[in-house]
Structure formats: structure tokens, C-alpha cells
Design an enzyme around this catalytic site. Structure first.
Site, PDB file in Angstrom:
ATOM      1  N   THR A  11       0.852  -1.199   0.000  1.00 56.51           N
ATOM      2  CA  THR A  11       0.000   0.000   0.000  1.00 56.51           C
ATOM      3  C   THR A  11       0.886   1.246   0.000  1.00 56.51           C
ATOM      4  O   THR A  11       2.068   1.185   0.346  1.00 56.51           O
ATOM      5  CB  THR A  11      -0.937   0.034   1.223  1.00 56.51           C
ATOM      6  OG1 THR A  11      -0.159   0.316   2.410  1.00 56.51           O
ATOM      7  CG2 THR A  11      -1.691  -1.274   1.404  1.00 56.51           C
ATOM      8  N   VAL A  61      -6.991   2.392   2.117  1.00 54.37           N
ATOM      9  CA  VAL A  61      -6.797   1.502   3.269  1.00 54.37           C
ATOM     10  C   VAL A  61      -7.731   1.843   4.433  1.00 54.37           C
ATOM     11  O   VAL A  61      -7.958   1.020   5.314  1.00 54.37           O
ATOM     12  CB  VAL A  61      -5.329   1.493   3.787  1.00 54.37           C
ATOM     13  CG1 VAL A  61      -4.386   0.957   2.736  1.00 54.37           C
ATOM     14  CG2 VAL A  61      -4.903   2.866   4.286  1.00 54.37           C
ATOM     15  N   SER A 142       7.191   4.485  12.602  1.00 49.11           N
ATOM     16  CA  SER A 142       8.113   5.622  12.436  1.00 49.11           C
ATOM     17  C   SER A 142       8.924   5.784  13.718  1.00 49.11           C
ATOM     18  O   SER A 142       8.423   5.482  14.812  1.00 49.11           O
ATOM     19  CB  SER A 142       7.334   6.912  12.199  1.00 49.11           C
ATOM     20  OG  SER A 142       8.205   8.028  12.274  1.00 49.11           O
ATOM     21  N   TYR A 155       0.106  11.945  14.601  1.00 47.44           N
ATOM     22  CA  TYR A 155       0.948  11.016  13.824  1.00 47.44           C
ATOM     23  C   TYR A 155       1.699  10.056  14.742  1.00 47.44           C
ATOM     24  O   TYR A 155       1.689   8.833  14.540  1.00 47.44           O
ATOM     25  CB  TYR A 155       1.918  11.842  12.975  1.00 47.44           C
ATOM     26  CG  TYR A 155       2.822  11.041  12.072  1.00 47.44           C
ATOM     27  CD1 TYR A 155       2.343  10.477  10.892  1.00 47.44           C
ATOM     28  CD2 TYR A 155       4.169  10.863  12.389  1.00 47.44           C
ATOM     29  CE1 TYR A 155       3.176   9.750  10.057  1.00 47.44           C
ATOM     30  CE2 TYR A 155       5.015  10.138  11.563  1.00 47.44           C
ATOM     31  CZ  TYR A 155       4.510   9.586  10.392  1.00 47.44           C
ATOM     32  OH  TYR A 155       5.346   8.868   9.573  1.00 47.44           O
ATOM     33  N   THR A 190      11.474  11.521   0.850  1.00 49.81           N
ATOM     34  CA  THR A 190      10.285  11.229   0.032  1.00 49.81           C
ATOM     35  C   THR A 190       9.413  12.493   0.017  1.00 49.81           C
ATOM     36  O   THR A 190       9.662  13.424   0.803  1.00 49.81           O
ATOM     37  CB  THR A 190       9.437  10.094   0.648  1.00 49.81           C
ATOM     38  OG1 THR A 190       8.775  10.616   1.813  1.00 49.81           O
ATOM     39  CG2 THR A 190      10.265   8.876   1.022  1.00 49.81           C
TER      40      THR A 190
END
Ligand SMILES: NC(=O)c1ccc[n+]([C@@H]2O[C@H](COP(=O)([O-])OP(=O)(O)OC[C@H]3O[C@@H](n4cnc5c(N)ncnc54)[C@H](O)[C@@H]3O)[C@@H](O)[C@H]2O)c1
Length: 246
Positions: A11, A61, A142, A155, A190
Site C-alpha cells: 500500500t 486503506v 516511524s 501522527y 520522500t
């Protein structure tokens, strides 16, 4: 070709770590379903790598309906569910707690934690029903789950949740021959980190012993290891890939 004959679903495959993972898994011999909410981005991933190895799939998702459709589509096309599931879809909506909106909290929760739960549950169920052995689920958490950056409460909480979910799934799925592990990337170059303010990036580089951001491929290589039989006794672990950043 350590993944020859294996089928994988990734994903978040339209960008960053997900895209690099599709490339590395395909290089190692797997057939890969590149799944992303952004179908055009997933199609670009498939085109770049080669459509003989990678097929694109539209998937949200955060939606049970979308995830169950993805399970059905994989079985319809490949006659079996994937034995490798990489949960790389993720988003940030940063903001200090006193200003964080309910929507930004909910959006991050739905993709990062609920999405990982839905993918793990639905694909593990399909593996068990189809007697797939040697399954491997790899969840992308993370390092922020451990270093708790101010401004990232939503997050960081989801990424800490991904570690707990991984540990419990590993305990519950082990008897079915499905290993479940998490990777904690540091700061990886990224599109996700493009929105991080320069000041924060400079601070990260100062604190990182390697003195640089990571490359998406450096996460993908660890994912490929965990997906393979080389990691046959690695289960329930949370592996930091951060260049030493703590
Ligand atoms: N880049 C970093 O520094 C870093 C560090 C630690 C962890 N991570 C985690 O790694 C994962 C990949 O991050 P990245 O840097 O490649 O991000 P990215 O923004 O480059 O790519 C994320 C991809 O996920 C897709 N996506 C978003 N919501 C989705 C949904 N609901 N359903 C399906 N796809 C969806 C996006 O379309 C995008 O293609 C994320 O879970 C992220 O939290 C990234």
C-alpha cells in the site's frame, strides 16, 4: 531471487517508500500488487518497473469495503491471496495539540492505524482461508513513535499504535505461519518530508550520526529481508532504520 514465486501487495505504492518497495520486491522475484488511493500514481509505479512484474490497484486503506475488494481482486487475478503484505500508506497532518483539529486527528488515525488494522486483518484472514503458509506482514511505523516530536501528536500516537498492533498480531498469527513485523524509519527523502520546515530538517541532520536523510530504497531493502525466508524467525519485532537517529 529470494522472493521468486511470491505474491506481494504494497500500500502507498504510488510514492516514496511504497514505490521503492515495489521495485525491490520485484527485483527479488516477487509479483507485486501496487496499491494506492491515487491510482494514477500506482500505475506510474507499475509502468516504471514493468507491468509483467507489477500491477496497479486502487485502494483506500481506511475503508473496509475497499480493503475487502482488494482481497477479492487479488484472489480473482492470482488465484491466491498475497503472502507478503506491506503497509506503507500513511499521511501526516501536523499541528500543535492546542490547535489540532478533530478532522486532522481523525484523518491520520484512519489511514495510519485503522488502515494498518484493516489490511492486516483482512489479508491474514484470506491467507488462513487459502492455507497460505510463510506469510509476512510488514507495517511501517516511524521513529517518531519513540522520539515524540512536538507538533505530531496525532501522527506519533498512530505510529506507536502500529507497533502495539504489530506485536499483538505477531502473537495471534504466529500459529498460522504468518510473521508480523514493524519498521521504524528515520527521516527518509520522500514527498512526505518535503513539507517539513527546513529548520526541523537541519535539526534532524544534526542529530543523525549519518548526517543525511535516508533513501526510500534503504527502507525497502529491510522490507525485502523481512518478507523473505531469510527472516524466518523474525516475528513481532520493531526494527529502527534511522541512520542512528534517536
Ligand atoms: N518519509 C519519511 O521520513 C518517513 C519516516 C517514518 C515513517 N514513514 C512512513 O512510511 C510510509 C510511507 O511514507 P512515504 O514517505 O513514502 O510517504 P509518501 O507521501 O511519499 O507516500 C505515501 C503514499 O500513501 C498513499 N496513501 C495515502 N493515503 C492512502 C490511503 N488511505 N489508502 C491508500 N494509499 C494512501 C499516498 O497516495 C502516497 O502515494 C508512511 O506510513 C509514513 O508514515 C515515512
Amino acid at each position: 531471487m529470494v522472493l521468486l514465486g511470491k505474491l506481494a501487495i504494497v500500500t502507498g505504492a504510488g510514492s516514496g517508500i511504497g514505490r521503492a518497495t515495489c521495485r525491490v520486491l520485484a527485483r527479488d522475484g516477487a509479483r507485486v500488487i501496487a496499491a494506492d488511493r491515487n491510482l494514477r500514481a500506482a500505475e506510474q509505479t507499475a509502468k516504471d518497473i514493468g507491468i509483467d512484474h507489477v500491477v496497479a490497484l486502487e485502494l483506500d486503506v481506511a475503508s473496509l469495503e475497499s480493503v475487502t475488494k482488494a482481497v477479492a481482486a487479488s484472489i480473482a487475478q492470482f488465484k491466491q491471496p498475497p503472502s507478503i503484505v506491506v503497509n506503507s500508506a500513511g499521511i501526516t497532518r501536523d499541528g500543535y495539540l492546542l490547535k489540532l483539529t478533530e478532522k486532522d486527528y481523525d484523518d491520520v488515525y484512519k489511514v495510519n492505524l485503522k488502515g494498518t488494522f484493516l489490511m492486516a486483518q483482512q489479508f491474514a484472514r484470506a491467507m488462513i482461508e487459502h492455507h497460505v503458509r510463510n506469510g509476512s506482514i510488514i507495517n511501517i511505523s516511524s521513529i517518531v513513535a519513540r522520539i515524540s516530536n512536538p507538533g505530531q501528536a496525532n501522527y506519533a500516537a498512530t505510529k506507536a499504535g502500529v507497533i502495539s498492533l504489530t506485536e499483538i498480531a505477531a502473537k495471534e498469527f504466529g500459529k498460522f505461519g504468518i510473521r508480523v513485523n514493524a519498521i521504524l524509519p528515520g527521516f527518509i527523502n520522500t514527498p512526505m518530508v518535503e513539507v517539513v520546515p527546513d529548520k526541523v530538517k537541519e535539526d534532524v541532520l544534526r542529530r543523525c550520526p549519518m548526517g543525511r536523510l535516508g533513501r526510500p530504497e534503504e527502507i525497502a531493502e529491510v522490507i525485502a529481508f523481512l518478507a523473505s525466508e531469510k527472516a524466518s524467525y523474525v516475528n513481532g519485532s520493531a526494527i529502527e532504520v534511522t541512520g542512528g537517529l534517536k
